[in-house]
Design a protein around this motif. Structure first.
Motif, PDB file in Angstrom:
ATOM      1  N   SER A  33     -41.930  16.971 -25.962  1.00  0.00           N
ATOM      2  CA  SER A  33     -42.062  18.287 -26.600  1.00  0.00           C
ATOM      3  C   SER A  33     -42.753  18.213 -27.955  1.00  0.00           C
ATOM      4  O   SER A  33     -43.589  19.076 -28.280  1.00  0.00           O
ATOM      5  N   GLY A  34     -42.436  17.210 -28.767  1.00  0.00           N
ATOM      6  CA  GLY A  34     -43.037  17.108 -30.092  1.00  0.00           C
ATOM      7  C   GLY A  34     -44.549  16.935 -30.054  1.00  0.00           C
ATOM      8  O   GLY A  34     -45.294  17.734 -30.654  1.00  0.00           O
ATOM      9  N   PRO A  35     -45.049  15.910 -29.350  1.00  0.00           N
ATOM     10  CA  PRO A  35     -46.505  15.732 -29.260  1.00  0.00           C
ATOM     11  C   PRO A  35     -47.214  16.933 -28.634  1.00  0.00           C
ATOM     12  O   PRO A  35     -48.310  17.300 -29.068  1.00  0.00           O
ATOM     13  N   LEU A  36     -46.578  17.539 -27.625  1.00  0.00           N
ATOM     14  CA  LEU A  36     -47.204  18.681 -26.963  1.00  0.00           C
ATOM     15  C   LEU A  36     -47.285  19.884 -27.897  1.00  0.00           C
ATOM     16  O   LEU A  36     -48.315  20.578 -27.943  1.00  0.00           O
ATOM     17  N   TYR A  37     -46.240  20.122 -28.658  1.00  0.00           N
ATOM     18  CA  TYR A  37     -46.236  21.240 -29.605  1.00  0.00           C
ATOM     19  C   TYR A  37     -47.315  21.044 -30.667  1.00  0.00           C
ATOM     20  O   TYR A  37     -48.058  21.975 -31.004  1.00  0.00           O
ATOM     21  N   ARG A  38     -47.431  19.830 -31.186  1.00  0.00           N
ATOM     22  CA  ARG A  38     -48.457  19.547 -32.203  1.00  0.00           C
ATOM     23  C   ARG A  38     -49.858  19.698 -31.620  1.00  0.00           C
ATOM     24  O   ARG A  38     -50.783  20.158 -32.307  1.00  0.00           O
ATOM     25  N   TYR A  39     -50.024  19.327 -30.370  1.00  0.00           N
ATOM     26  CA  TYR A  39     -51.319  19.483 -29.694  1.00  0.00           C
ATOM     27  C   TYR A  39     -51.700  20.956 -29.606  1.00  0.00           C
ATOM     28  O   TYR A  39     -52.848  21.337 -29.896  1.00  0.00           O
ATOM     29  N   LEU A  40     -50.764  21.798 -29.233  1.00  0.00           N
ATOM     30  CA  LEU A  40     -51.048  23.231 -29.110  1.00  0.00           C
ATOM     31  C   LEU A  40     -51.386  23.845 -30.467  1.00  0.00           C
ATOM     32  O   LEU A  40     -52.307  24.677 -30.576  1.00  0.00           O
ATOM     33  N   LEU A  41     -50.668  23.462 -31.508  1.00  0.00           N
ATOM     34  CA  LEU A  41     -50.978  23.948 -32.845  1.00  0.00           C
ATOM     35  C   LEU A  41     -52.376  23.517 -33.269  1.00  0.00           C
ATOM     36  O   LEU A  41     -53.128  24.285 -33.869  1.00  0.00           O
ATOM     37  N   ALA A  42     -52.728  22.273 -32.949  1.00  0.00           N
ATOM     38  CA  ALA A  42     -54.041  21.764 -33.324  1.00  0.00           C
ATOM     39  C   ALA A  42     -55.158  22.475 -32.573  1.00  0.00           C
ATOM     40  O   ALA A  42     -56.284  22.582 -33.071  1.00  0.00           O
ATOM     41  N   LEU A  43     -54.849  22.992 -31.386  1.00  0.00           N
ATOM     42  CA  LEU A  43     -55.838  23.769 -30.641  1.00  0.00           C
ATOM     43  C   LEU A  43     -56.094  25.129 -31.283  1.00  0.00           C
ATOM     44  O   LEU A  43     -57.076  25.787 -30.959  1.00  0.00           O
ATOM     45  N   GLY A  44     -55.195  25.535 -32.177  1.00  0.00           N
ATOM     46  CA  GLY A  44     -55.362  26.821 -32.846  1.00  0.00           C
ATOM     47  C   GLY A  44     -54.298  27.837 -32.507  1.00  0.00           C
ATOM     48  O   GLY A  44     -54.403  29.013 -32.885  1.00  0.00           O
ATOM     49  N   ALA A  45     -53.260  27.411 -31.800  1.00  0.00           N
ATOM     50  CA  ALA A  45     -52.184  28.337 -31.434  1.00  0.00           C
ATOM     51  C   ALA A  45     -51.306  28.646 -32.634  1.00  0.00           C
ATOM     52  O   ALA A  45     -51.100  27.791 -33.504  1.00  0.00           O
ATOM     53  N   SER A  46     -50.771  29.853 -32.664  1.00  0.00           N
ATOM     54  CA  SER A  46     -49.748  30.182 -33.653  1.00  0.00           C
ATOM     55  C   SER A  46     -48.459  29.469 -33.253  1.00  0.00           C
ATOM     56  O   SER A  46     -48.327  28.983 -32.127  1.00  0.00           O
ATOM     57  N   GLN A  47     -47.491  29.420 -34.146  1.00  0.00           N
ATOM     58  CA  GLN A  47     -46.221  28.777 -33.815  1.00  0.00           C
ATOM     59  C   GLN A  47     -45.545  29.472 -32.641  1.00  0.00           C
ATOM     60  O   GLN A  47     -44.980  28.815 -31.757  1.00  0.00           O
ATOM     61  N   GLU A  48     -45.614  30.793 -32.624  1.00  0.00           N
ATOM     62  CA  GLU A  48     -44.998  31.550 -31.532  1.00  0.00           C
ATOM     63  C   GLU A  48     -45.704  31.271 -30.210  1.00  0.00           C
ATOM     64  O   GLU A  48     -45.056  31.034 -29.178  1.00  0.00           O
ATOM     65  N   ALA A  49     -47.035  31.301 -30.232  1.00  0.00           N
ATOM     66  CA  ALA A  49     -47.803  31.055 -29.009  1.00  0.00           C
ATOM     67  C   ALA A  49     -47.599  29.634 -28.508  1.00  0.00           C
ATOM     68  O   ALA A  49     -47.488  29.393 -27.300  1.00  0.00           O
ATOM     69  N   ALA A  50     -47.546  28.673 -29.441  1.00  0.00           N
ATOM     70  CA  ALA A  50     -47.328  27.283 -29.055  1.00  0.00           C
ATOM     71  C   ALA A  50     -45.953  27.115 -28.422  1.00  0.00           C
ATOM     72  O   ALA A  50     -45.800  26.413 -27.418  1.00  0.00           O
ATOM     73  N   SER A  51     -44.947  27.754 -28.996  1.00  0.00           N
ATOM     74  CA  SER A  51     -43.591  27.665 -28.446  1.00  0.00           C
ATOM     75  C   SER A  51     -43.520  28.261 -27.044  1.00  0.00           C
ATOM     76  O   SER A  51     -42.879  27.698 -26.143  1.00  0.00           O
ATOM     77  N   ASP A  52     -44.180  29.404 -26.856  1.00  0.00           N
ATOM     78  CA  ASP A  52     -44.174  30.053 -25.536  1.00  0.00           C
ATOM     79  C   ASP A  52     -44.849  29.169 -24.496  1.00  0.00           C
ATOM     80  O   ASP A  52     -44.339  28.992 -23.381  1.00  0.00           O
ATOM     81  N   ALA A  53     -46.023  28.624 -24.842  1.00  0.00           N
ATOM     82  CA  ALA A  53     -46.758  27.774 -23.905  1.00  0.00           C
ATOM     83  C   ALA A  53     -45.979  26.498 -23.608  1.00  0.00           C
ATOM     84  O   ALA A  53     -45.971  26.005 -22.474  1.00  0.00           O
ATOM     85  N   LEU A  54     -45.306  25.986 -24.625  1.00  0.00           N
ATOM     86  CA  LEU A  54     -44.494  24.784 -24.463  1.00  0.00           C
ATOM     87  C   LEU A  54     -43.352  25.026 -23.476  1.00  0.00           C
ATOM     88  O   LEU A  54     -43.141  24.247 -22.531  1.00  0.00           O
ATOM     89  N   GLN A  55     -42.617  26.107 -23.685  1.00  0.00           N
ATOM     90  CA  GLN A  55     -41.485  26.412 -22.819  1.00  0.00           C
ATOM     91  C   GLN A  55     -41.948  26.680 -21.394  1.00  0.00           C
ATOM     92  O   GLN A  55     -41.297  26.242 -20.426  1.00  0.00           O
ATOM     93  N   ASP A  56     -43.067  27.373 -21.242  1.00  0.00           N
ATOM     94  CA  ASP A  56     -43.592  27.659 -19.902  1.00  0.00           C
ATOM     95  C   ASP A  56     -43.944  26.369 -19.168  1.00  0.00           C
ATOM     96  O   ASP A  56     -43.721  26.253 -17.955  1.00  0.00           O
ATOM     97  N   ALA A  57     -44.486  25.398 -19.880  1.00  0.00           N
ATOM     98  CA  ALA A  57     -44.879  24.136 -19.263  1.00  0.00           C
ATOM     99  C   ALA A  57     -43.654  23.387 -18.730  1.00  0.00           C
ATOM    100  O   ALA A  57     -43.656  22.885 -17.596  1.00  0.00           O
ATOM    101  N   PHE A  58     -42.597  23.331 -19.532  1.00  0.00           N
ATOM    102  CA  PHE A  58     -41.400  22.608 -19.101  1.00  0.00           C
ATOM    103  C   PHE A  58     -40.663  23.352 -17.991  1.00  0.00           C
ATOM    104  O   PHE A  58     -40.111  22.724 -17.080  1.00  0.00           O
ATOM    105  N   MET A  59     -40.672  24.676 -18.044  1.00  0.00           N
ATOM    106  CA  MET A  59     -40.033  25.438 -16.981  1.00  0.00           C
ATOM    107  C   MET A  59     -40.799  25.282 -15.674  1.00  0.00           C
ATOM    108  O   MET A  59     -40.211  25.202 -14.588  1.00  0.00           O
ATOM    109  N   SER A  60     -42.109  25.214 -15.764  1.00  0.00           N
ATOM    110  CA  SER A  60     -42.925  24.994 -14.570  1.00  0.00           C
ATOM    111  C   SER A  60     -42.602  23.652 -13.934  1.00  0.00           C
ATOM    112  O   SER A  60     -42.481  23.540 -12.704  1.00  0.00           O
ATOM    113  N   LEU A  61     -42.452  22.637 -14.777  1.00  0.00           N
ATOM    114  CA  LEU A  61     -42.093  21.314 -14.268  1.00  0.00           C
ATOM    115  C   LEU A  61     -40.706  21.337 -13.628  1.00  0.00           C
ATOM    116  O   LEU A  61     -40.497  20.746 -12.559  1.00  0.00           O
ATOM    117  N   ALA A  62     -39.762  22.006 -14.274  1.00  0.00           N
ATOM    118  CA  ALA A  62     -38.399  22.062 -13.754  1.00  0.00           C
ATOM    119  C   ALA A  62     -38.340  22.766 -12.403  1.00  0.00           C
ATOM    120  O   ALA A  62     -37.575  22.366 -11.511  1.00  0.00           O
TER     121      ALA A  62
END
Length: 204
Positions: A33-62
């Protein structure tokens, strides 16, 4: 095809998820989660957008753990690809345009300006981390993404191409252009430092 050795912690978590046991997600989330969140922020995502995309990715895997093919790359790369797709979907819904890989501004950039070590290594020895990230953030999205995946996260070309959803040659082209633009962006600061050093010597 990318062949990647999967860490034992990831394999154990995946095995539990495939059995329908959600506790298998915990070690995977803790690891990635940590590296992935930092990657999304570096792409230009806001904190909220990065959190949403992060959670969606893990839920998809689950929900679909068997969709991950360990022969195609690492679990971290797989999650990054899902999160990237989710982030771009958010931006499209918001009407945000993602800059494409055009060649504007490349005609006046010389490959020699990159140097043997590349612009990142050159900058790290001559300027601050703030200048580094300011230059990276100024790159078009697809160039910034290629640079982050290969030069910052140190993923293989093949895995980076898989995450970005492009052919290997396309990824290489984007990375090359990203390095050229980054070198050009850093050139003024390097020239300014050279001038300051020259003035210091002249005052002696």
């Amino acid at each position: 095809m990318v062949s990647a050795e999967q860490p034992a912690e990831d394999l154990r978590g995946l095995a539990l998820l495939c059995e329908g046991r959600m506790q298998g997600l915990e070690p995977i989330y803790r690891r990635h989660s940590g590296p992935l969140y930092r990657y999304l922020l570096a792409l230009g995502a806001s904190q909220e957008a990065a959190s949403d995309a992060l959670q969606d990715a893990f839920m998809s895997l689950a929900q679909q753990p068997r969709a991950f093919d360990p022969q195609r790359g690492s679990l971290g790369g797989y999650l990054a690809g899902i999160a990237r797709h989710g982030l771009l979907a958010q931006w499209r819904r918001q009407g945000r345009e993602v800059t494409s890989e055009d060649s504007d501004g490349l005609d006046n950039i010389h490959p020699e300006s990159v140097g043997e070590d590349g612009p990142l290594q050159t900058l790290e020895t001559k300027a601050s981390q703030r200048a580094l990230w300011a230059a990276i953030e100024g790159l078009p999205f697809v160039f910034r993404e290629a640079l982050l995946l290969v030069d910052i996260q140190e993923r293989s070309y093949a895995e980076a191409a898989n995450i970005a959803g492009v052919e290997l040659n396309t990824l290489r082209t984007r990375l090359h252009r990203a390095r050229l633009r980054l070198a050009e962006a850093l050139a003024p600061s390097k020239k300014a430092k050279h001038l300051a050093n020259h003035q210091d010597r002249s005052s002696l």
